[in-house]
Scaffold this motif. Sequence first.
Motif, PDB file in Angstrom:
ATOM      1  N   THR A 144      -5.340   9.979  13.905  1.00 23.57           N
ATOM      2  CA  THR A 144      -3.885   9.932  14.035  1.00 23.57           C
ATOM      3  C   THR A 144      -3.308   8.775  13.238  1.00 23.57           C
ATOM      4  N   ALA A 145      -4.002   7.621  13.246  1.00 21.39           N
ATOM      5  CA  ALA A 145      -3.531   6.457  12.485  1.00 21.39           C
ATOM      6  C   ALA A 145      -3.517   6.759  10.984  1.00 21.39           C
ATOM      7  N   ILE A 146      -4.529   7.476  10.488  1.00 21.51           N
ATOM      8  CA  ILE A 146      -4.566   7.840   9.068  1.00 21.51           C
ATOM      9  C   ILE A 146      -3.436   8.804   8.735  1.00 21.51           C
ATOM     10  N   TRP A 147      -3.193   9.767   9.629  1.00 23.75           N
ATOM     11  CA  TRP A 147      -2.065  10.681   9.424  1.00 23.75           C
ATOM     12  C   TRP A 147      -0.747   9.920   9.378  1.00 23.75           C
ATOM     13  N   ILE A 148      -0.617   8.903  10.213  1.00 21.44           N
ATOM     14  CA  ILE A 148       0.613   8.112  10.241  1.00 21.44           C
ATOM     15  C   ILE A 148       0.848   7.426   8.902  1.00 21.44           C
ATOM     16  N   VAL A 149      -0.210   6.861   8.307  1.00 23.12           N
ATOM     17  CA  VAL A 149      -0.059   6.125   7.043  1.00 23.12           C
ATOM     18  C   VAL A 149       0.482   7.039   5.949  1.00 23.12           C
ATOM     19  N   PHE A 150      -0.128   8.213   5.776  1.00 25.95           N
ATOM     20  CA  PHE A 150       0.333   9.131   4.727  1.00 25.95           C
ATOM     21  C   PHE A 150       1.704   9.712   5.066  1.00 25.95           C
ATOM     22  N   GLY A 151       1.947   9.946   6.356  1.00 26.82           N
ATOM     23  CA  GLY A 151       3.263  10.435   6.755  1.00 26.82           C
ATOM     24  C   GLY A 151       4.357   9.408   6.516  1.00 26.82           C
ATOM     25  N   LEU A 152       4.031   8.132   6.712  1.00 27.90           N
ATOM     26  CA  LEU A 152       5.000   7.070   6.435  1.00 27.90           C
ATOM     27  C   LEU A 152       5.399   7.065   4.965  1.00 27.90           C
ATOM     28  N   ALA A 153       4.407   7.206   4.075  1.00 27.18           N
ATOM     29  CA  ALA A 153       4.696   7.200   2.637  1.00 27.18           C
ATOM     30  C   ALA A 153       5.589   8.383   2.259  1.00 27.18           C
ATOM     31  N   TRP A 154       5.302   9.551   2.819  1.00 29.87           N
ATOM     32  CA  TRP A 154       6.112  10.730   2.492  1.00 29.87           C
ATOM     33  C   TRP A 154       7.530  10.576   3.025  1.00 29.87           C
ATOM     34  N   LEU A 155       7.670  10.183   4.281  1.00 27.80           N
ATOM     35  CA  LEU A 155       9.004  10.084   4.872  1.00 27.80           C
ATOM     36  C   LEU A 155       9.808   8.962   4.232  1.00 27.80           C
ATOM     37  N   ALA A 156       9.121   7.900   3.776  1.00 28.81           N
ATOM     38  CA  ALA A 156       9.824   6.824   3.074  1.00 28.81           C
ATOM     39  C   ALA A 156      10.451   7.350   1.783  1.00 28.81           C
ATOM     40  N   LEU A 157       9.728   8.216   1.059  1.00 30.50           N
ATOM     41  CA  LEU A 157      10.286   8.818  -0.151  1.00 30.50           C
ATOM     42  C   LEU A 157      11.481   9.713   0.184  1.00 30.50           C
ATOM     43  N   VAL A 158      11.373  10.445   1.286  1.00 27.41           N
ATOM     44  CA  VAL A 158      12.485  11.296   1.703  1.00 27.41           C
ATOM     45  C   VAL A 158      13.706  10.442   2.029  1.00 27.41           C
ATOM     46  N   PHE A 159      13.490   9.347   2.757  1.00 29.67           N
ATOM     47  CA  PHE A 159      14.603   8.453   3.078  1.00 29.67           C
ATOM     48  C   PHE A 159      15.198   7.835   1.816  1.00 29.67           C
ATOM     49  N   ASN A 160      14.332   7.512   0.841  1.00 29.55           N
ATOM     50  CA  ASN A 160      14.829   6.945  -0.417  1.00 29.55           C
ATOM     51  C   ASN A 160      15.709   7.946  -1.165  1.00 29.55           C
ATOM     52  N   ILE A 161      15.282   9.217  -1.152  1.00 24.78           N
ATOM     53  CA  ILE A 161      16.095  10.256  -1.792  1.00 24.78           C
ATOM     54  C   ILE A 161      17.446  10.371  -1.093  1.00 24.78           C
ATOM     55  N   PHE A 174       0.832  -1.210   0.000  1.00 20.01           N
ATOM     56  CA  PHE A 174       0.000   0.000   0.000  1.00 20.01           C
ATOM     57  C   PHE A 174       0.864   1.256   0.000  1.00 20.01           C
ATOM     58  N   LEU A 175       1.894   1.277   0.851  1.00 22.67           N
ATOM     59  CA  LEU A 175       2.778   2.437   0.904  1.00 22.67           C
ATOM     60  C   LEU A 175       3.541   2.604  -0.408  1.00 22.67           C
ATOM     61  N   ASN A 176       3.883   1.479  -1.035  1.00 29.09           N
ATOM     62  CA  ASN A 176       4.574   1.552  -2.320  1.00 29.09           C
ATOM     63  C   ASN A 176       3.691   2.222  -3.375  1.00 29.09           C
ATOM     64  N   GLN A 177       2.409   1.812  -3.417  1.00 31.63           N
ATOM     65  CA  GLN A 177       1.487   2.429  -4.376  1.00 31.63           C
ATOM     66  C   GLN A 177       1.236   3.884  -4.041  1.00 31.63           C
ATOM     67  N   LEU A 178       1.136   4.185  -2.755  1.00 31.23           N
ATOM     68  CA  LEU A 178       0.932   5.567  -2.338  1.00 31.23           C
ATOM     69  C   LEU A 178       2.141   6.412  -2.707  1.00 31.23           C
ATOM     70  N   GLY A 179       3.336   5.848  -2.527  1.00 37.81           N
ATOM     71  CA  GLY A 179       4.546   6.554  -2.918  1.00 37.81           C
ATOM     72  C   GLY A 179       4.620   6.787  -4.412  1.00 37.81           C
ATOM     73  N   LYS A 180       4.182   5.784  -5.205  1.00 40.64           N
ATOM     74  CA  LYS A 180       4.155   5.967  -6.656  1.00 40.64           C
ATOM     75  C   LYS A 180       3.190   7.084  -7.045  1.00 40.64           C
ATOM     76  N   GLY A 181       2.061   7.169  -6.339  1.00 42.69           N
ATOM     77  CA  GLY A 181       1.118   8.245  -6.620  1.00 42.69           C
ATOM     78  C   GLY A 181       1.704   9.611  -6.329  1.00 42.69           C
ATOM     79  N   LEU A 182       2.405   9.736  -5.187  1.00 45.09           N
ATOM     80  CA  LEU A 182       3.054  11.009  -4.872  1.00 45.09           C
ATOM     81  C   LEU A 182       4.130  11.340  -5.896  1.00 45.09           C
ATOM     82  N   ASN A 183       4.883  10.310  -6.315  1.00 47.06           N
ATOM     83  CA  ASN A 183       5.926  10.534  -7.305  1.00 47.06           C
ATOM     84  C   ASN A 183       5.338  10.945  -8.652  1.00 47.06           C
TER      85      ASN A 183
END
Length: 286
Positions: free
Chosen positions: A228-245, A131-140
């Motif tokens: 808060t749990a929903i905020w965590i999910v979207f925040g995880l996807a964003w921070l994962a992209l930052v870590f990948n960069i 799910f986070l991978n797909q969310l990250g692809k959407g942000l990208n």
Amino acid sequence: QQISWTPLLVLGYLFYLLLGAMVFQLLEKQAETHFRDQFQLEKLRFLQNYTCLDRQALEQFVQVLMEAWEKGVNPEGNSTNPSNWDFSNSFFFAGTVVTTIGYGNLSPSTVAGQIFCVFYALFGVPLNLAFLNQLGKGLNAHLITLERWVQKPGRAQVVQTLTTAIFLTTGTLVFLVFPPLVFSYVEGWSYGEGFYFTFITLSTIGFGDYVVGTNPNKHYIPVYRSLTAIWIVFGLAWLALVFNIGADLMEKFLQLKWHKPDLSLADGGTIKLEDEPEQPRIHIPS
């Protein structure tokens, strides 16, 4: 001649761990000793004020308090405290399982709950990653769309840098700067504590020293922890992209190739440099 960056990465990783260990020891050990001495002093004062108790009885009571805390029962208050396992809290706990945050302040105490938690995580963690991978692809994809919208001939590098800066700035405000203000207001934390909780949560470190919605003296709206749990999910996807960069940049720095130029004597005794390759450039992927 290409220099292998793997040993350098291993040495750098070990050095980073050793550096962190020394700094944490320097910052925290003295405070821990102070708190330990203070706690022992408070126990002695308690025994002096209540002479009907002996040290063994007090130690047993402290052990009971510790066991209650480990099982998610706050020793403050009474039996009328809100349940840790109502739907909102259970939803929040399920999110901490599949995201591998694992605060540690709450865990299943029944054998059935523990077995279910194992299988729930077994299937939930890969599902969360997908799910986070797909969310990250959407942000990208939105980043790429923004690049194409503002791109002009000859300005590709500038546009790429600009879109990355917008992505980092917007995400920092939405996921790291504004949420601590909310947590500070609702939980009564300082802004620094709220920021600390925010990053420790979104990075899935999850120490559990700060957890939202656990103060028995506060009244929370039912959907507070769910939001808060929903905020965590979207925040995880964003921070994962930052870590990948960040990881991509580090790898590119480590994989820089140093070439030893071929030196040959040309006619007339002059030294000629043969086909020196262009230096590689570091860029942030879109």
